[in-house]
Scaffold this active site. Structure first.
Site, PDB file in Angstrom:
ATOM      1  N   HIS A 105       0.713  -1.315   0.158  1.00 37.84           N
ATOM      2  CA  HIS A 105       0.008   0.011  -0.016  1.00 37.84           C
ATOM      3  C   HIS A 105       0.961   1.226   0.209  1.00 37.84           C
ATOM      4  O   HIS A 105       0.793   2.006  -0.990  1.00 37.84           O
ATOM      5  CB  HIS A 105      -1.134   0.120   1.165  1.00 37.84           C
ATOM      6  CG  HIS A 105      -1.764   1.309   1.164  1.00 37.84           C
ATOM      7  ND1 HIS A 105      -1.957   1.768   2.454  1.00 37.84           N
ATOM      8  CD2 HIS A 105      -2.480   1.988   0.401  1.00 37.84           C
ATOM      9  CE1 HIS A 105      -2.890   2.911   2.226  1.00 37.84           C
ATOM     10  NE2 HIS A 105      -2.960   3.094   0.821  1.00 37.84           N
ATOM     11  N   HIS A 124      -1.753   1.017   8.030  1.00 36.49           N
ATOM     12  CA  HIS A 124      -3.236   1.173   7.777  1.00 36.49           C
ATOM     13  C   HIS A 124      -3.823  -0.106   7.836  1.00 36.49           C
ATOM     14  O   HIS A 124      -4.797  -0.397   7.445  1.00 36.49           O
ATOM     15  CB  HIS A 124      -3.480   1.836   6.405  1.00 36.49           C
ATOM     16  CG  HIS A 124      -2.605   3.197   6.124  1.00 36.49           C
ATOM     17  ND1 HIS A 124      -1.587   3.181   5.441  1.00 36.49           N
ATOM     18  CD2 HIS A 124      -2.648   4.298   6.481  1.00 36.49           C
ATOM     19  CE1 HIS A 124      -1.050   4.093   5.465  1.00 36.49           C
ATOM     20  NE2 HIS A 124      -1.612   5.067   6.168  1.00 36.49           N
TER      21      HIS A 124
HETATM   22 FE1  FES Z   1       0.368  -0.923   4.732  1.00 29.24          FE
HETATM   23 FE2  FES Z   1      -0.979   1.316   4.206  1.00 29.24          FE
HETATM   24  S1  FES Z   1       1.127   1.041   4.143  1.00 29.24           S
HETATM   25  S2  FES Z   1      -1.747  -0.559   4.657  1.00 29.24           S
END
Ligand code: FES
Length: 175
Positions: A105, A124
């Site tokens: 992500h 997140h």
């Molecule tokens: Fe892993 Fe956002 S960096 S869920």
């Protein structure tokens, strides 16, 4: 009436002069443009991965990630022996897998939960399942965890020879 004809002649001459200018401009533009058959050089899409020895089967403990780096020192990951044959698993029991541990992500480092057998992101809260090829089971990432293509030699050495997803922050897994 005579005056109207004169005006029409002037208009016709101006139209023809304008057409000549447009045609001349098009000729100049065409002369400067690339020929229609010319193609820009396209980079090859194929990525040549290194074959790196990451560890030996004897170094792995059940359900305990062993930290490695692949395909280079800036790409942290783990090898993991899961105890049951799984997707992409290698070794005598088909249960050894390897993953990049940078969250797809936004690049936070993932932590492994031995209790849940998942990789978890502190950024997140995305969750990835190593028993299902690194599939994301929850969260905001839009990609599964990059999994290594592994090979085990006769002496038990484990080699990584590819990665199946793009590592976060890279345009190519091999820099
Ligand atoms: Fe892993 Fe956002 S960096 S869920």
């Amino acid at each position: 009436m005579h005056r109207c004809k004169a005006m029409a002649d002037i208009g016709r001459r101006q139209f023809l002069r304008g057409s000549a200018l447009v045609a001349a401009g098009a000729t100049v533009a065409a002369a400067g443009a690339a020929p229609p058959h010319a193609k820009a050089a396209m980079p090859a899409a194929r990525v040549e991965y290194p074959s790196n020895r990451l560890a030996n089967v004897s170094e792995l403990k059940m359900n305990e990630p062993l930290e490695v780096n692949y395909p280079d020192a800036d790409a942290p990951g783990v090898l993991l022996k899961l105890g049951a044959r799984v997707e992409g698993g290698v070794g005598p029991d088909g249960d050894i897998v390897g993953f990049c541990t940078i969250c797809p992500h936004k690049g936070y480092p993932l932590a492994y939960s031995a209790d849940n057998r998942t990789f978890n992101c502190p950024g997140h809260y995305s969750v990835f399942d190593p028993e299902k090829g690194g599939q994301q089971v929850w969260g905001q990432a839009t990609q599964n965890l990059p999994q290594y293509a592994l090979r085990v030699a006769e002496n038990g050495d484990i080699f990584a020879e590819g990665v199946d997803e793009l590592i976060y922050g890279r345009l190519s897994n091999v820099l």
